[in-house]
Design a protein around this motif. Structure first.
Motif, PDB file in Angstrom:
ATOM      1  N   ALA A   1      37.099  16.732   6.231  1.00 15.28           N
ATOM      2  CA  ALA A   1      36.477  16.822   7.733  1.00 15.28           C
ATOM      3  C   ALA A   1      35.033  17.408   7.407  1.00 15.28           C
ATOM      4  CB  ALA A   1      37.124  17.912   8.608  1.00 15.28           C
ATOM      5  N   ARG A   2      34.225  16.991   8.279  1.00 10.97           N
ATOM      6  CA  ARG A   2      32.843  17.388   8.147  1.00 10.97           C
ATOM      7  C   ARG A   2      32.603  18.943   8.845  1.00 10.97           C
ATOM      8  NH1 ARG A   2      29.982  14.583   5.559  1.00 10.97           N
ATOM      9  NH2 ARG A   2      30.138  12.087   5.763  1.00 10.97           N
ATOM     10  N   PRO A   3      32.448  19.789   8.039  1.00  9.96           N
ATOM     11  CA  PRO A   3      32.403  21.382   8.684  1.00  9.96           C
ATOM     12  C   PRO A   3      31.532  21.372   9.771  1.00  9.96           C
ATOM     13  CG  PRO A   3      32.033  21.370   6.266  1.00  9.96           C
ATOM     14  CD  PRO A   3      31.962  19.949   6.713  1.00  9.96           C
ATOM     15  N   VAL A   4      31.536  22.282  10.614  1.00  7.39           N
ATOM     16  CA  VAL A   4      30.683  22.799  11.588  1.00  7.39           C
ATOM     17  C   VAL A   4      30.298  23.983  11.497  1.00  7.39           C
ATOM     18  CG1 VAL A   4      30.441  23.118  14.017  1.00  7.39           C
ATOM     19  CG2 VAL A   4      31.472  21.177  13.251  1.00  7.39           C
ATOM     20  N   GLY A   5      29.054  24.534  11.080  1.00  6.67           N
ATOM     21  CA  GLY A   5      28.887  25.838  10.613  1.00  6.67           C
ATOM     22  C   GLY A   5      29.391  26.272   9.226  1.00  6.67           C
ATOM     23  N   LEU A   6      29.871  27.392   8.998  1.00  7.13           N
ATOM     24  CA  LEU A   6      30.491  27.853   7.763  1.00  7.13           C
ATOM     25  C   LEU A   6      31.657  26.986   7.477  1.00  7.13           C
ATOM     26  CD1 LEU A   6      29.783  29.996   5.613  1.00  7.13           C
ATOM     27  CD2 LEU A   6      31.693  31.328   6.727  1.00  7.13           C
TER      28      LEU A   6
ATOM     29  N   MET B   1      25.583  22.079  -2.083  1.00  9.15           N
ATOM     30  CA  MET B   1      26.899  21.388  -1.598  1.00  9.15           C
ATOM     31  C   MET B   1      27.101  21.632   0.030  1.00  9.15           C
ATOM     32  SD  MET B   1      29.376  22.690  -4.666  1.00  9.15           S
ATOM     33  CE  MET B   1      29.682  21.626  -6.009  1.00  9.15           C
ATOM     34  N   ARG B   2      26.686  22.488   0.426  1.00 11.34           N
ATOM     35  CA  ARG B   2      26.710  22.394   2.065  1.00 11.34           C
ATOM     36  C   ARG B   2      26.106  21.266   2.578  1.00 11.34           C
ATOM     37  NH1 ARG B   2      27.607  21.533   6.049  1.00 11.34           N
ATOM     38  NH2 ARG B   2      28.130  22.848   8.019  1.00 11.34           N
ATOM     39  N   ALA B   3      24.943  21.090   2.154  1.00 11.86           N
ATOM     40  CA  ALA B   3      24.053  20.169   2.870  1.00 11.86           C
ATOM     41  C   ALA B   3      24.616  18.556   2.565  1.00 11.86           C
ATOM     42  CB  ALA B   3      22.551  20.031   2.171  1.00 11.86           C
ATOM     43  N   TRP B   4      25.373  18.500   1.397  1.00 14.27           N
ATOM     44  CA  TRP B   4      25.953  17.297   1.183  1.00 14.27           C
ATOM     45  C   TRP B   4      27.011  16.828   2.074  1.00 14.27           C
ATOM     46  CZ3 TRP B   4      26.994  18.597  -4.658  1.00 14.27           C
ATOM     47  CH2 TRP B   4      25.883  18.482  -5.389  1.00 14.27           C
ATOM     48  N   LEU B   5      27.685  17.814   2.752  1.00 13.87           N
ATOM     49  CA  LEU B   5      28.700  17.576   3.730  1.00 13.87           C
ATOM     50  C   LEU B   5      28.178  17.106   5.079  1.00 13.87           C
ATOM     51  CD1 LEU B   5      30.565  20.979   2.884  1.00 13.87           C
ATOM     52  CD2 LEU B   5      30.787  18.469   1.846  1.00 13.87           C
ATOM     53  N   ASN B   6      26.938  17.150   5.408  1.00 13.62           N
ATOM     54  CA  ASN B   6      26.441  16.916   6.780  1.00 13.62           C
ATOM     55  C   ASN B   6      26.149  15.267   6.543  1.00 13.62           C
ATOM     56  OD1 ASN B   6      26.390  19.638   7.592  1.00 13.62           O
ATOM     57  ND2 ASN B   6      24.023  19.787   6.799  1.00 13.62           N
ATOM     58  N   PRO B   7      26.158  14.700   7.921  1.00 12.19           N
ATOM     59  CA  PRO B   7      26.105  13.292   7.865  1.00 12.19           C
ATOM     60  C   PRO B   7      24.734  13.157   7.844  1.00 12.19           C
ATOM     61  CG  PRO B   7      26.607  14.263  10.131  1.00 12.19           C
ATOM     62  CD  PRO B   7      26.890  15.478   9.201  1.00 12.19           C
ATOM     63  N   GLY B   8      24.220  12.032   7.645  1.00 15.33           N
ATOM     64  CA  GLY B   8      22.845  11.582   7.850  1.00 15.33           C
ATOM     65  C   GLY B   8      22.360  11.732   6.617  1.00 15.33           C
TER      66      GLY B   8
ATOM     67  N   VAL C   1      19.318  28.258   1.894  1.00 18.98           N
ATOM     68  CA  VAL C   1      20.554  28.665   2.098  1.00 18.98           C
ATOM     69  C   VAL C   1      20.982  29.459   3.119  1.00 18.98           C
ATOM     70  CG1 VAL C   1      20.468  30.860   0.585  1.00 18.98           C
ATOM     71  CG2 VAL C   1      22.501  29.479   0.662  1.00 18.98           C
ATOM     72  N   SER C   2      20.064  30.106   3.709  1.00 14.07           N
ATOM     73  CA  SER C   2      20.351  31.009   5.080  1.00 14.07           C
ATOM     74  C   SER C   2      20.570  29.894   6.108  1.00 14.07           C
ATOM     75  CB  SER C   2      19.033  31.908   5.495  1.00 14.07           C
ATOM     76  OG  SER C   2      18.058  31.322   5.953  1.00 14.07           O
ATOM     77  N   GLN C   3      20.171  28.860   6.030  1.00 10.79           N
ATOM     78  CA  GLN C   3      20.311  27.806   7.039  1.00 10.79           C
ATOM     79  C   GLN C   3      21.493  26.731   6.981  1.00 10.79           C
ATOM     80  OE1 GLN C   3      16.530  26.509   8.362  1.00 10.79           O
ATOM     81  NE2 GLN C   3      15.534  28.352   8.137  1.00 10.79           N
ATOM     82  N   TYR C   4      21.956  26.685   5.859  1.00  9.68           N
ATOM     83  CA  TYR C   4      22.999  25.543   5.472  1.00  9.68           C
ATOM     84  C   TYR C   4      24.232  25.512   6.540  1.00  9.68           C
ATOM     85  CZ  TYR C   4      20.208  24.554   1.509  1.00  9.68           C
ATOM     86  OH  TYR C   4      19.040  24.482   0.421  1.00  9.68           O
ATOM     87  N   ASN C   5      24.449  26.730   6.896  1.00  6.22           N
ATOM     88  CA  ASN C   5      25.629  26.993   7.741  1.00  6.22           C
ATOM     89  C   ASN C   5      25.500  27.172   9.099  1.00  6.22           C
ATOM     90  OD1 ASN C   5      27.827  26.723   5.407  1.00  6.22           O
ATOM     91  ND2 ASN C   5      26.915  28.496   4.655  1.00  6.22           N
ATOM     92  N   ALA C   6      24.161  26.987   9.558  1.00  4.45           N
ATOM     93  CA  ALA C   6      23.941  27.149  10.904  1.00  4.45           C
ATOM     94  C   ALA C   6      24.473  26.047  11.696  1.00  4.45           C
ATOM     95  CB  ALA C   6      22.309  27.244  11.128  1.00  4.45           C
ATOM     96  N   THR C   7      24.987  26.111  13.011  1.00  2.06           N
ATOM     97  CA  THR C   7      25.430  25.068  13.819  1.00  2.06           C
ATOM     98  C   THR C   7      24.214  24.492  14.750  1.00  2.06           C
ATOM     99  OG1 THR C   7      26.064  26.823  15.391  1.00  2.06           O
ATOM    100  CG2 THR C   7      27.748  26.199  13.914  1.00  2.06           C
ATOM    101  N   GLU C   8      23.250  25.220  14.914  1.00  2.18           N
ATOM    102  CA  GLU C   8      22.193  24.825  15.509  1.00  2.18           C
ATOM    103  C   GLU C   8      20.946  24.698  14.652  1.00  2.18           C
ATOM    104  OE1 GLU C   8      21.268  23.598  19.017  1.00  2.18           O
ATOM    105  OE2 GLU C   8      23.696  23.992  19.228  1.00  2.18           O
ATOM    106  N   PRO C   9      19.802  23.788  14.662  1.00  2.00           N
ATOM    107  CA  PRO C   9      18.716  24.131  13.714  1.00  2.00           C
ATOM    108  C   PRO C   9      18.110  25.562  13.937  1.00  2.00           C
ATOM    109  CG  PRO C   9      18.572  22.149  15.048  1.00  2.00           C
ATOM    110  CD  PRO C   9      19.693  22.752  15.462  1.00  2.00           C
ATOM    111  N   PRO C  10      17.937  26.210  13.037  1.00  2.00           N
ATOM    112  CA  PRO C  10      17.402  27.759  13.055  1.00  2.00           C
ATOM    113  C   PRO C  10      15.984  27.388  13.432  1.00  2.00           C
ATOM    114  CG  PRO C  10      18.561  27.424  10.873  1.00  2.00           C
ATOM    115  CD  PRO C  10      18.438  26.214  11.738  1.00  2.00           C
TER     116      PRO C  10
END
Lengths: 334, 334
Positions: free
Chosen positions: B12-17, B51-58, B247-256
């Motif tokens: 599944a595509r993670p949302v946040g962490l 790796m976290r960024a690779w999980l996002n769509p787009g 890295v502080s932003q990769y798990n944010a749910t909204e663009p910080p």
């Protein structure tokens, strides 16, 4: 004969959008030039978005205007008394004389104005700091290549319109972002921009996609905020973002959010660079000569938004600038 | 003999962490190499913030990992079967084999690992993509000069610690920003950083003022957010900000929020540039040779944070990375 000086002095540091009461209007006897000085009478004052930044306390690229000090401004003036060997009565000069009717100068930072090239107000805009900012920011910092896409924000302003025109002269696709149909029409129909984005007419990003189908190689930003984000969202690989100003932010009471999508700089291997025109002072002449050539040949057009008035009207004219009421260079003719 | 492949696939595509349930653990028969291919058995997996960024769509600098696909990862493996003329059974290789026990390869993007230079995990970190990122980001993008101040964030991470050490080797003042006293002590006492800022110990900006008294010539950012703002607030004239990660932003749910003080780029005539290490592929060898030389001479030290485990533990080990639990390169040893 005693000359009366009219002056606008800073009365208070504005919070957010300035009010007219942030300045005092003062009358006092005009100063007398000493040996090596001359006295000028101001004819035209330059009004610039950067003026807002000069009112803030603290370190920036120039020191702030102090409370009680004559408001800083560039202007065109005529020499009315001279005890300086190089300046004769009647000559026209361009310099940072401040918002006042009379000023003394020792010639430092002053250049002569040749009105055979263009009328005096043009020397404050396209042939002055605005045009020089466009020239060096685009060509030295942005480094566009023929066929590339250059997008400029505040494109109907004194810097932006010249950026787009130089981009067009250099064989680039020139796209301007401006507020309102009339400004946009001016850019495309009179200045030869390839496309214009009216940010007041809805989805600026969608318009930008259409106006810059091959993405953006050089984004010349005068605005900041959402307009900068729109530009960053559309960068081409290896793009250059030129930070020339941030007029949408100057009157904010809190630091507005920065560009949320700055990581597009990484994705697109792009660069965002700030510059200050004063660093190019030793090359002003070279640039002004080239700009004057384009004006003479008709390749580049200059437009000034001249308001007739007196010194005391400076605050209200400056505020019209922040409402985006001018098209081209805003000048107060005294 | 039928080999059983252990795999971690994106569920599944993670949302946040991310949660461990965002991946599936799967067992299936290992693939058979065809002509021109070889089969490898993984020994070490690289764990990376990217790796976290690779999980996002787009769109990003690489395509996203698709749902159901084996999780993308670099690793060190041993050739266990070969139908490829250039690879023999028993050889050790480095490549993007994914989070799985066995993988087939045609040799594309694969490099041999010389364990006489350094142990295998070092080839995932200081001699691998982390070290190469540090090398090219600092030297090519940041272009520090001897005597200048280089500040790096996430300085105890696999990229950051190498950035600071190369800065020191090049005669710069090396300052690291890291979380916690122990990491900071490692930077200054063992790696020879000139100073460290512990952002968990309070006012990072005040600490940075002390650690970088001559301001910052190169800010190498792996973090984003407030740490990037702290760096921007302390730039020297003409500084280069290198955007390597956030890295502080990769798990944010909204663009910080982006850096509110990006206009310091203008005030300080500075540049902020993003880069992607893959663009330097044709120069990896040159850089790896120089890094290996520094390792041999002892000028540069490498540290790996090796966790023993099996393929199924990948999600929990990755999550420890986002809690900042590693010092040096995080590696899962199978």
């Amino acid at each position: 004969m005693t000359r009366v000086n009219h002056q606008v002095r800073l009365a208070a540091r504005p919070v957010g959008l300035p009010k007219e009461s942030d300045w005092d209007y003062v009358e006092e006897p005009a100063p007398e030039p000493e040996d090596g000085q001359f006295l000028v009478e101001l004819e035209y004052l330059s009004l610039d978005p950067a003026m807002r930044a000069w009112l803030n306390p603290g370190r920036s690229y120039v020191p702030p205007v102090e409370i009680g000090e004559v408001m800083r401004a560039g202007g065109i003036a005529r020499v009315v008394e001279s005890r300086h060997p190089d300046y004769a009565v009647g000559e026209r000069v361009n310099g940072a004389f401040g918002v006042q009717r009379y000023a003394v100068s020792d010639g430092g930072g002053v250049v002569r104005v040749d009105t055979s090239v263009a009328e005096a107000p043009v020397h404050l805009g396209t042939l002055g700091i605005s045009g020089l900012t466009a020239y060096f920011g685009l060509l030295d910092v942005g480094r566009p290549e023929p066929g590339q896409t250059v997008v400029v924000s505040a494109a109907a302003g004194s810097v932006g319109n010249v950026v787009g025109q130089i981009a067009r002269i250099k064989g680039c696709r020139a796209v301007g972002i401006a507020g309102g149909e009339e400004k946009c029409r001016w850019l495309t129909d009179e200045l030869g921009f390839d496309a214009a984005v009216d940010y007041k007419a809805g989805d600026a990003r969608a318009q930008l996609r259409e106006a810059a189908p091959d993405r953006i190689d050089v984004f010349f930003d005068n605005v900041g905020g959402e307009i900068l984000e729109a530009g960053l969202s559309r960068l081409a690989r290896g793009a250059r973002v030129v930070i020339s100003g941030a007029v949408s932010q100057y009157n904010a009471t809190e630091p507005p959010p920065g560009p949320r999508n700055y990581m597009n700089l990484l994705v697109m291997r792009a660069t965002m660079t700030g510059f200050v025109i004063f660093d190019y002072a030793d090359r002003y002449r070279e640039a002004a000569t080239e700009i004057a050539g384009w004006l003479r040949s008709g390749e580049l057009r200059s437009r000034e938004h001249v308001v007739q008035g007196d010194i005391a009207q400076f605050p209200e004219v400056l505020l019209s600038l922040f409402r985006g009421e001018n098209t081209g260079k805003l000048v107060l003719a005294l």
